[in-house]
Design a protein around this motif. Structure first.
Motif, PDB file in Angstrom:
ATOM      1  N   ARG A 164      58.921  11.828 -57.362  1.00 26.90           N
ATOM      2  CA  ARG A 164      59.194  12.610 -58.724  1.00 26.90           C
ATOM      3  C   ARG A 164      60.254  11.815 -59.650  1.00 26.90           C
ATOM      4  O   ARG A 164      60.075  11.848 -60.740  1.00 26.90           O
ATOM      5  N   GLU A 263      70.504  20.812 -62.856  1.00 24.00           N
ATOM      6  CA  GLU A 263      69.281  21.179 -63.450  1.00 24.00           C
ATOM      7  C   GLU A 263      68.406  20.163 -63.343  1.00 24.00           C
ATOM      8  O   GLU A 263      67.163  20.202 -63.239  1.00 24.00           O
ATOM      9  N   THR A 266      66.673  20.102 -60.107  1.00 23.17           N
ATOM     10  CA  THR A 266      66.200  21.215 -59.515  1.00 23.17           C
ATOM     11  C   THR A 266      64.767  21.206 -60.376  1.00 23.17           C
ATOM     12  O   THR A 266      63.637  21.457 -59.953  1.00 23.17           O
ATOM     13  N   GLN A 267      64.776  20.534 -61.498  1.00 28.19           N
ATOM     14  CA  GLN A 267      63.445  20.370 -62.358  1.00 28.19           C
ATOM     15  C   GLN A 267      62.495  19.295 -61.748  1.00 28.19           C
ATOM     16  O   GLN A 267      61.507  19.517 -61.564  1.00 28.19           O
ATOM     17  N   ASN A 268      63.095  18.202 -61.247  1.00 26.87           N
ATOM     18  CA  ASN A 268      62.261  16.988 -60.588  1.00 26.87           C
ATOM     19  C   ASN A 268      61.653  17.536 -59.489  1.00 26.87           C
ATOM     20  O   ASN A 268      60.615  17.215 -58.975  1.00 26.87           O
ATOM     21  N   HIS A 270      61.037  20.596 -58.598  1.00 29.60           N
ATOM     22  CA  HIS A 270      60.281  22.053 -58.493  1.00 29.60           C
ATOM     23  C   HIS A 270      58.507  22.069 -58.083  1.00 29.60           C
ATOM     24  O   HIS A 270      58.358  22.705 -57.480  1.00 29.60           O
ATOM     25  N   PRO A 271      58.057  20.890 -58.558  1.00 26.04           N
ATOM     26  CA  PRO A 271      56.859  20.675 -57.985  1.00 26.04           C
ATOM     27  C   PRO A 271      56.384  20.758 -56.290  1.00 26.04           C
ATOM     28  O   PRO A 271      55.661  21.492 -55.888  1.00 26.04           O
ATOM     29  N   LEU A 273      58.849  22.098 -54.278  1.00 26.54           N
ATOM     30  CA  LEU A 273      59.339  23.397 -53.979  1.00 26.54           C
ATOM     31  C   LEU A 273      57.971  24.455 -53.953  1.00 26.54           C
ATOM     32  O   LEU A 273      57.608  25.229 -53.108  1.00 26.54           O
ATOM     33  N   ASN A 274      57.357  24.254 -55.119  1.00 27.97           N
ATOM     34  CA  ASN A 274      56.051  25.028 -55.297  1.00 27.97           C
ATOM     35  C   ASN A 274      55.085  24.851 -54.429  1.00 27.97           C
ATOM     36  O   ASN A 274      54.371  25.616 -53.771  1.00 27.97           O
ATOM     37  N   ALA A 285      65.930  25.600 -54.230  1.00 26.04           N
ATOM     38  CA  ALA A 285      66.614  24.402 -54.770  1.00 26.04           C
ATOM     39  C   ALA A 285      67.899  24.324 -53.950  1.00 26.04           C
ATOM     40  O   ALA A 285      68.671  25.175 -53.915  1.00 26.04           O
TER      41      ALA A 285
END
Length: 288
Positions: A164, A263, A266-268, A270-271, A273-274, A285
């Motif tokens: 990521r 942030e 967390t954005q990086n 996120h996929p 974690l999904n 996160a």
């Protein structure tokens, strides 16, 4: 377990056959210490006023040392993957599995040689103590049974989280050195196949993993995610010191508490974690 993944492994092997050797394919002559190696927005101190006030030379040098820290972690992780893939034909479940294992070993070895060449060509060195293996991920990577759900969870998380960051660099590469740009692109192409294989292997094992077993595995998965995030996204104090930011432990604490950094991470992730959530692992996160 029946070897139902042979068609995928054959497909991945076919796509690995036109091998791109990083040592000969990358533009090594373009390497320069006058460029950023990570986009400024990807630095651990991005957005902090105290860092913004630093001379650009220091900001640029931090980008180089943070990238070196990233590849040092990559050397550790790829060494584990190579060791676990290195077995005899009789241990493989099929010809397709053994063939793709060899392709993956070749690609991971190429990545490691690429990283070592960058270390040598750059003239930048990180002290031995600047990287410490995260205990749980290192142990599971080396000793978890290769057919276990936990092993493939560790592989998927370990492949996804650094990938990521590579992808972020690749899509924000206007300001970085051409060699680093090409390196990240090559790495992403190879890792896409490795991730496809790991996800497929994980899904096949999860088909036989009960809801109770997933609940029991969740704390371990949470720790794996946290350790990988800290390893790839939070450099140790020595990295800041080498860039000219002293005392390093104070700058590291600033990065650890930075809302902008939290942030960004967390954005990086996120996929990833999904992906875990879809398989029954509800992981928030992690904190640094």
């Amino acid at each position: 377990m029946p070897n139902l993944d042979s068609p995928l492994l054959h497909h991945l092997s076919v796509n690995s056959q036109p091998y791109r050797d990083p040592l000969t394919q990358l533009p090594w002559g373009a390497l320069s210490l006058d460029d950023f190696w990570l986009p400024p927005s990807a630095l651990s101190l991005a957005g902090l006023p105290a860092f913004t006030r630093q001379p650009q030379a220091i900001q640029r040098r931090l980008s180089q040392y943070e990238f070196m820290n990233f590849i040092q972690a990559g050397l550790w992780l790829e060494g584990i993957f190579i060791a676990r893939l290195n077995h005899s034909p009789s241990q493989a479940r099929s010809y397709e599995e053994y063939a793709y294992d060899l392709h993956e070993i070749r690609e991971e070895a190429g990545h490691s040689l690429m990283f070592l060449k960058l270390l040598a060509e750059s003239g930048l060195q990180l002290p031995a103590g600047s990287f410490r293996r995260p205990w749980l991920t290192d142990y599971l990577g080396r000793h978890a049974p290769a057919e276990s759900t936990l092993f493939w969870l560790a592989v998927v998380i370990g492949e996804e989280i650094p990938d990521r960051l590579n992808r972020f660099v690749r899509t924000h590469d206007d300001a970085i050195n051409p060699l680093i740009k090409a390196m990240c692109r090559l790495h992403i192409i190879d890792e896409a196949r490795h991730i496809a294989r790991a996800r497929n292997a994980l899904e096949r094992r999860l088909a036989h993993t009960s809801a109770l077993a997933r609940t029991l595995l969740t704390p371990l998965v949470r720790t794996l995610v946290a350790q990988f995030v800290r390893t790839f996204y939070l450099p140790r104090a020595e990295v800041y010191e080498l860039a000219g930011l002293r005392p390093g432990h104070e700058w590291r604490a600033s990065a650890r508490n930075s809302l902008a950094r939290i942030e960004f991470v967390t954005q990086n992730i996120h996929p990833t974690l999904n992906l875990l959530a879809r398989h029954g692992f509800a992981i928030a996160a992690p904190e640094f």
